[in-house]
Enzyme design. Structure first.
Site, PDB file in Angstrom:
ATOM      1  N   ASP A 478       0.841  -1.199   0.000  1.00 13.32           N
ATOM      2  CA  ASP A 478       0.000   0.000   0.000  1.00 13.32           C
ATOM      3  C   ASP A 478       0.876   1.249   0.000  1.00 13.32           C
ATOM      4  O   ASP A 478       2.072   1.206   0.335  1.00 13.32           O
ATOM      5  CB  ASP A 478      -0.883  -0.055   1.266  1.00 13.32           C
ATOM      6  CG  ASP A 478      -2.145   0.772   1.155  1.00 13.32           C
ATOM      7  OD1 ASP A 478      -2.267   1.556   0.201  1.00 13.32           O
ATOM      8  OD2 ASP A 478      -3.017   0.640   2.048  1.00 13.32           O
ATOM      9  N   ASP A 548     -10.848   2.044  -3.075  1.00 11.42           N
ATOM     10  CA  ASP A 548     -11.400   1.739  -1.751  1.00 11.42           C
ATOM     11  C   ASP A 548     -12.921   1.727  -1.781  1.00 11.42           C
ATOM     12  O   ASP A 548     -13.551   1.336  -0.799  1.00 11.42           O
ATOM     13  CB  ASP A 548     -10.912   2.764  -0.723  1.00 11.42           C
ATOM     14  CG  ASP A 548      -9.532   2.403  -0.202  1.00 11.42           C
ATOM     15  OD1 ASP A 548      -9.100   1.255  -0.422  1.00 11.42           O
ATOM     16  OD2 ASP A 548      -8.878   3.263   0.415  1.00 11.42           O
TER      17      ASP A 548
HETATM   18  C1  DGJ Z   1      -5.780   2.005   1.923  1.00 14.34           C
HETATM   19  C2  DGJ Z   1      -6.173   0.760   1.193  1.00 14.34           C
HETATM   20  O1  DGJ Z   1      -6.686   1.079  -0.059  1.00 14.34           O
HETATM   21  C3  DGJ Z   1      -7.174  -0.012   2.021  1.00 14.34           C
HETATM   22  O2  DGJ Z   1      -7.613  -1.135   1.315  1.00 14.34           O
HETATM   23  C4  DGJ Z   1      -6.528  -0.405   3.318  1.00 14.34           C
HETATM   24  O3  DGJ Z   1      -5.474  -1.298   3.081  1.00 14.34           O
HETATM   25  C5  DGJ Z   1      -6.026   0.829   4.037  1.00 14.34           C
HETATM   26  N1  DGJ Z   1      -5.203   1.647   3.197  1.00 14.34           N
HETATM   27  C6  DGJ Z   1      -5.275   0.456   5.283  1.00 14.34           C
HETATM   28  O4  DGJ Z   1      -4.684   1.520   5.873  1.00 14.34           O
END
Ligand code: DGJ
Length: 730
Positions: A478, A548
């Site tokens: 990430d 997300d």
């Molecule tokens: C952003 C990601 O897109 C989410 O899926 C998740 O992993 C969060 N970060 C966690 O902080």
């Protein structure tokens, strides 16, 4: 031969599947663009340059060279010599001046494609061969050479371009702009399509007519970004999903970029793409080289659908790597939306027990397993398992999962550092910053200076300890913020502007290390959802978390836009709970499954908290995934509906390459009163073959009927419903 050079006409021809890229060495030694489009047999197309018309050619009459420079369709225009359109190269030479001027020196044609040092790039594959042309240009005054690299692919209408700049002199020279490609098109009646958005609504297409002046998308954020994607299409005004001419451009790069079209005084279009030159410079020592990232160019005379399928083919065969590229990936369940930071081993195993019974194969432990992190305000950089949450660490958890027949996946955010971390207390200068200035906080974290090998080395050591501590099969990488106060404690003042690009090279170095040393780990990229959905990342990871926003209705839009350029097999897509955590919407469980089926497919929920009905649907959804995923990975993708032009319905289709079967997935987004059914026309089938739909095998349809007349889809009740149809040839 896909690449030829005609000595007499001085014309280069690069022939892809059914299209040509043609250039010539024009008067003055300039490499000029002649044609990019359908295959043309003529040996000499140089009349297209109109060199017999005013302005005069400098060789016969040098009275008006600047006019010549300002109209010549240039392959690599330089700043300062009379071409006032966007340039591809500028320098800060000896004496501080910016002028440079590149003319033809030599060329060579090679089989295959050499890699680009330190950068992701397409490559030759057995089933998708290619050839490369290297044209060396030189600027004797600046003592610089530019090697323009052109690759043409035989089985798909795709070309790639890059450039290597070499300092052949004995003094340093600073590059202030190096774009990867410039294409001068002899018309301006194009529409420009770009992919734009924000967090939770990435890659929404925008289409507008080109007009005089410059139109662009870019990023100066250090990532390719949520806001704009390094993709652009230029298409005829009448181009639609299936017809019309389209040129697609994409940059294989994960940092700040620019993609720009300029309509000039003569109604011609110059298109450029490359690293954004805002706060960019690069010092080339004598003998030093700089390589620009690769630009991909796709030609389609079959509309946007043809362009997308060409990109999908190229990326699936010539960009994405690793053992997972060609196989069905495990069905995963990610605990992020199920628990956020509030989890421990017991809770995770509760989820896993239920998940394994339903057929889910891998549990991903998302953010919050390390340091003392229980919200997003600490511990990034301290990649040590929090044993209060996870006693026995990942060794214990993976052992327990194994007993359930499940594998373990782990989340990392390796490019970040929290001010509240041991790492920051020990190495505050490892955060990117400008001394004496406040450091802008974002999600309560800073960005690590990945231009520094020692920083990467340290993070790598911590990651390795975790990876070696247990049986870990998957990593989610990430990246949740952008760069501000760009400054590196390790770079001298004259090289500070190199940080942006050095950072990206550092990220690639780490990903290269990870994928080389752990080839069996499935890597999924992510950046606050889809802020780094770009071909650079696809070179390292066969899948990228798309957004997300897991709401199925929003996903139809996001995945539509993403599919314009990127293969569906790379689109991270999960089924989550309702009301959806981002938009609060309720959609049917079936629709959520059908939306995720057009991606990597997985779950992001706590199955112990589902209704019995929803739980019972999971094995059926997984069965669909198992049965149809080969079509998502290897088939041809067709957009049948367009949620942006009619928000009441959508439909996508995957057809087998041999046309023997297809799935069409229909979405009733909003129910319409007094309509019993909707007529939907399929695509990409065999006109002459006969097909039956699996649930009613007695009725046969010709491919012609399915494609020209269509089928009626009805029987759905309410908003946010969907239906999958499977057609099999008899
Ligand atoms: C952003 C990601 O897109 C989410 O899926 C998740 O992993 C969060 N970060 C966690 O902080």
């Amino acid at each position: 031969m896909p690449i030829s050079f005609n000595e007499k006409t001085r014309q280069f021809r690069l022939s892809a599947l059914s299209s040509d890229y043609i250039m010539t060495i024009a008067p003055g030694g300039y490499l000029a663009h002649v044609w990019l489009g359908e295959h043309i047999p003529d040996d000499d197309l140089s009349y297209l340059l109109r060199l017999d018309e005013p302005p005069f050619t400098p060789e016969s009459n040098d009275r008006d060279r600047s006019s010549y420079m300002d109209v010549l369709p240039a392959e690599f225009p330089c700043f300062g010599v009379g071409d006032y359109r966007e340039h591809a190269l500028s320098i800060c030479g000896e004496g501080g001046t910016s002028t440079c001027d590149m003319v033809y020196k030599s060329h060579r044609i090679i089989d295959g494609k050499p890699p680009l040092e330190g950068l992701p790039a397409t490559f030759a594959a057995d089933n998708s061969p290619c050839s490369t042309l290297e044209v060396t240009l030189e600027d004797k005054a600046a003592q610089l050479e530019a090697v323009l690299l052109y690759t043409v692919f035989e089985n798909v209408n795709a070309f790639t371009r890059s450039v290597r700049i070499r300092n052949t002199g004995d003094k340093p020279c600073t590059l202030t702009r190096v774009y990867s490609a410039c294409i001068d098109l002899d018309r301006s009646d194009y529409d420009m399509i770009t992919l734009n958005g924000s967090w939770a609504r990435e890659r929404i297409p925008d289409r507008c007519r080109l007009h005089h002046g410059k139109q662009s998308v870019d990023s100066v954020r250090g990532t390719s970004s949520h806001q704009h994607n390094p993709f652009t299409a230029l298409c005829s005004h009448n181009a639609d999903e299936d017809t019309g001419e389209v040129l697609g451009f994409n940059l294989v790069y994960s940092g700040s970029f620019v993609s720009l079209a300029e309509v000039d005084q003569h109604e011609r279009t110059r298109y450029v793409i490359g690293i954004n030159d805002t706060d960019f410079s690069w010092e080339l020592v004598p003998g030093g080289e700089f390589t620009a990232p690769e630009a991909v160019i796709v030609y389609s005379d079959k509309g946007l659908g043809g362009m997308s399928r060409a990109f999908h083919y190229l990326y699936r065969n010539n960009l994405i790597r690793g053992k997972y590229r060609d196989i069905r990936r495990p069905v995963l369940i990610n605990n992020w939306e199920a628990t956020y930071f509030d989890f421990n081993t017991e809770k995770l195993l509760g989820i896993a027990r239920q998940a394994s019974e339903l057929g889910i194969e891998l549990l991903v432990v998302d953010d919050g397993w390390f340091g003392h992190r229980s919200s997003d305000n600490s511990s990034l950089g301290d990649w040590i398992v929090n044993e209060e949450k996870l006693p026995g660490g990942f060794a214990y958890l993976s052992g327990e999962l194994k007993k359930l027949g499940m594998k373990l996946g782990v989340w990392f955010e390796p490019e970040m550092i929290s001010p509240d971390s041991r790492l920051y207390r020990e190495h505050p200068d490892w955060a990117i910053q400008v001394p004496g200035r406040r450091l802008t906080m974002s999600r309560e974290q800073y960005v690590l200076d990945y231009s520094r090998p020692e920083v990467r080395e340290h993070i790598w050591g911590m990651m390795k300890n975790v990876l070696d501590s247990a049986d870990i099969s998957y990593i989610k990488w990430d990246m949740n913020r952008q760069i501000t106060e760009a400054g590196s404690a390790a770079l001298p003042p004259g090289r500070q502007k190199e940080l942006w690009h050095r950072y990206v090279l550092g990220v690639y170095d780490m990903m290269n290390r990870l994928t080389t040393e752990y080839p069996d780990i499935l890597l999924e990229n992510c950046s606050g959802g889809g802020a780094r959905f770009d071909p650079g990342m696809l070179y390292y990871s066969p899948q990228i978390w798309c957004s997300d926003d897991t709401d199925a209705a929003e996903r139809l839009k996001i995945q539509y836009g993403t599919s314009l350029c990127y293969p569906c097999s790379s689109i991270g897509a999960h089924v989550s709970v309702c009301p959806n955590h981002t938009v609060g919407r309720n959609t049917s469980f079936t629709m959520r499954g059908h939306a995720a089926l057009a991606g990597t497919f997985g779950y992001e929920l706590d199955p112990t908290r589902l209704s019995d009905e929803e739980r019972a649907a999971i094995p059926e959804q997984i069965e669909d995934f198992r049965r149809f995923n080969h079509l998502v990975r290897n088939g041809d993708y067709y957009r049948i509906g367009n949620i942006f032009s009619d928000n009441t319905w959508d439909c996508y289709e995957f057809a087998a390459a041999d046309r023997s079967e297809a799935i069409a997935v229909y979405f009733q987004v909003l129910a319409r009163p007094n309509y019993a059914s909707r007529r939907v026309r399929l695509k990409g089938l065999d006109q002459a073959a006969y097909y039956y739909e699996e649930s009613a095998p007695e009725k046969l349809y010709s491919g012609a009927a399915l494609m020209s007349c269509g089928i009626n889809i009805g029987g759905l009740w309410g908003d946010y419903q969907s239906r999958l149809l499977h057609f099999i040839s008899k």
